[in-house]
Design an enzyme around this catalytic site. Sequence first.
Site, mmCIF file in Angstrom:
data_model
loop_
_atom_site.group_PDB
_atom_site.id
_atom_site.type_symbol
_atom_site.label_atom_id
_atom_site.label_comp_id
_atom_site.label_asym_id
_atom_site.label_seq_id
_atom_site.Cartn_x
_atom_site.Cartn_y
_atom_site.Cartn_z
ATOM 1 N N LYS A 155 1.072 -1.119 0.076
ATOM 2 C CA LYS A 155 0.293 0.115 0.037
ATOM 3 C C LYS A 155 1.017 1.115 0.115
ATOM 4 C CE LYS A 155 -0.325 -0.275 5.478
ATOM 5 N NZ LYS A 155 -0.656 -0.954 6.183
ATOM 6 N N TYR A 161 16.257 31.031 5.516
ATOM 7 C CA TYR A 161 15.042 31.639 5.995
ATOM 8 C C TYR A 161 15.152 31.804 7.656
ATOM 9 C CZ TYR A 161 11.945 31.081 2.359
ATOM 10 O OH TYR A 161 11.705 30.884 0.846
ATOM 11 N N MET A 193 11.845 24.507 1.228
ATOM 12 C CA MET A 193 10.852 23.736 0.602
ATOM 13 C C MET A 193 11.359 23.182 -0.931
ATOM 14 S SD MET A 193 7.430 24.784 -2.247
ATOM 15 C CE MET A 193 7.175 25.435 -0.366
HETATM 16 C C1 LIG Z 1 -0.138 -1.707 7.050
HETATM 17 C C2 LIG Z 1 -0.718 -3.042 7.426
HETATM 18 C C3 LIG Z 1 0.247 -3.939 7.420
HETATM 19 C C4 LIG Z 1 1.824 -3.974 6.628
HETATM 20 O O1 LIG Z 1 2.154 -3.782 8.667
HETATM 21 P P1 LIG Z 1 3.800 -3.340 8.735
HETATM 22 O O2 LIG Z 1 3.775 -2.868 10.389
HETATM 23 O O3 LIG Z 1 4.322 -1.771 7.759
HETATM 24 O O4 LIG Z 1 4.597 -4.598 8.560
HETATM 25 C C5 LIG Z 1 -0.547 -5.346 7.132
HETATM 26 N N1 LIG Z 1 -1.896 -5.269 7.845
HETATM 27 C C6 LIG Z 1 -2.183 -4.071 8.182
HETATM 28 C C7 LIG Z 1 -3.713 -5.083 8.361
HETATM 29 C C8 LIG Z 1 -1.985 -3.088 7.008
HETATM 30 O O5 LIG Z 1 -2.804 -2.341 7.107
#
Ligand SMILES: *Cc1c(COP(=O)(O)O)cnc(C)c1O
Length: 360
Positions: free
Chosen positions: A48, A259, A308
């Site tokens: 993700k 800055y 930035m």
């Molecule tokens: C993000 C996530 C993971 C992975 O978690 P980590 O702590 O990055 O290993 C596994 N299961 C679910 C449901 C997640 O949302």
Amino acid sequence: MDARALIGVGVIAPSPPLRLDIDADALVANWRWFAGASSRAACGAAIKADAYGLGARAVMRRLADAGCRDFFVATWGEAAALGAYPDDLSLSVLHGLREDDLPAALAGTARPVLNSPAMVARWKAAAGGRACDVMVDTGMNRLGLSPEEARSGLLDGLQIDTLLSHLACADEPGHPLNEQQLFTFRSIKAAVPARRYSLANSAGICLGQRYAFGLTRPGLGLYGGIPAPGAEGHVRRVVRPHAQVIQVRIVAQGATIGYGAAFTAPVAMRVAILNIGYADGYLRAFGDGRGHAIAGGVACPLLGRVSMDLIAVDVSAAPSVGDGDWLEIEYDLVTASIATGLTQYELLTMLGHRYQRRWI
Ligand SMILES: *Cc1c(COP(=O)(O)O)cnc(C)c1O
């Protein structure tokens, strides 16, 4: 404006002055370590948020080549962004199934992770007997059916591939919620049939084999984060940001930099201005010497504030540094996390889109 003055048609934009070097061998080695620690369970990968900023498609391909078969994204947009992938890979969409997601979910092979009774009803009505995943909330109070809902018969008739739950405190091995969640998950496993069961993220894998069940879901640790004390010395660094020197200047004794004139040179200094800033996820928390660049093994502390798109570093001790040189930006996730108060997750996912991502 004269349209021909815009870079675009027929002109190749030059490569950007900052890049992420991503170590493919380290990524694969980290996955293998978590796979080994998962014992007999299959080891998947959370990709993700564009694989925590590394690039989801590139990560998926490399981990699939190494033997990983199970991948997790948050949304259907992330699933679509992966493009086509081989049939023997499994993709789960953690945030489940809104009404708007149905066309995408029915068109592809990714499975929704059903998180609520409404999602269960939606999938039953739309997808007939197609396989899905189900999330049960065992104590985190984030996404998922309650244990009572899971046992109520609501799931009868579903073809459940993977039944999941997620640990709230796996990074604290002694936290009592870990054992409570494990206990609850076991009782749900006994009551709800599924092809396999999955509880552990990266830190959960470090809690031991009792937490592994049939499938684990590491994310952070694959990308070089240290999810729990047990992973130290095993997880290799994957991401190294580099920025190009735009200009080297001499700053006179008593003159200020950047800055707010936040830094005053105590002596005359050689200063390199680097093409990286908070818009690249290199936040102001690194300012005032909490961050540094590395030039030929020499640490070059950050001077004053992070802008930035720019930072200033002291290269007085690295006299060979000149315009156009590339310097590594120190980005050890554990030390950066301590120095800035940002989590390792934030440090990875903030890195943004202006880097050239270069797999090495
Ligand atoms: C993000 C996530 C993971 C992975 O978690 P980590 O702590 O990055 O290993 C596994 N299961 C679910 C449901 C997640 O949302």
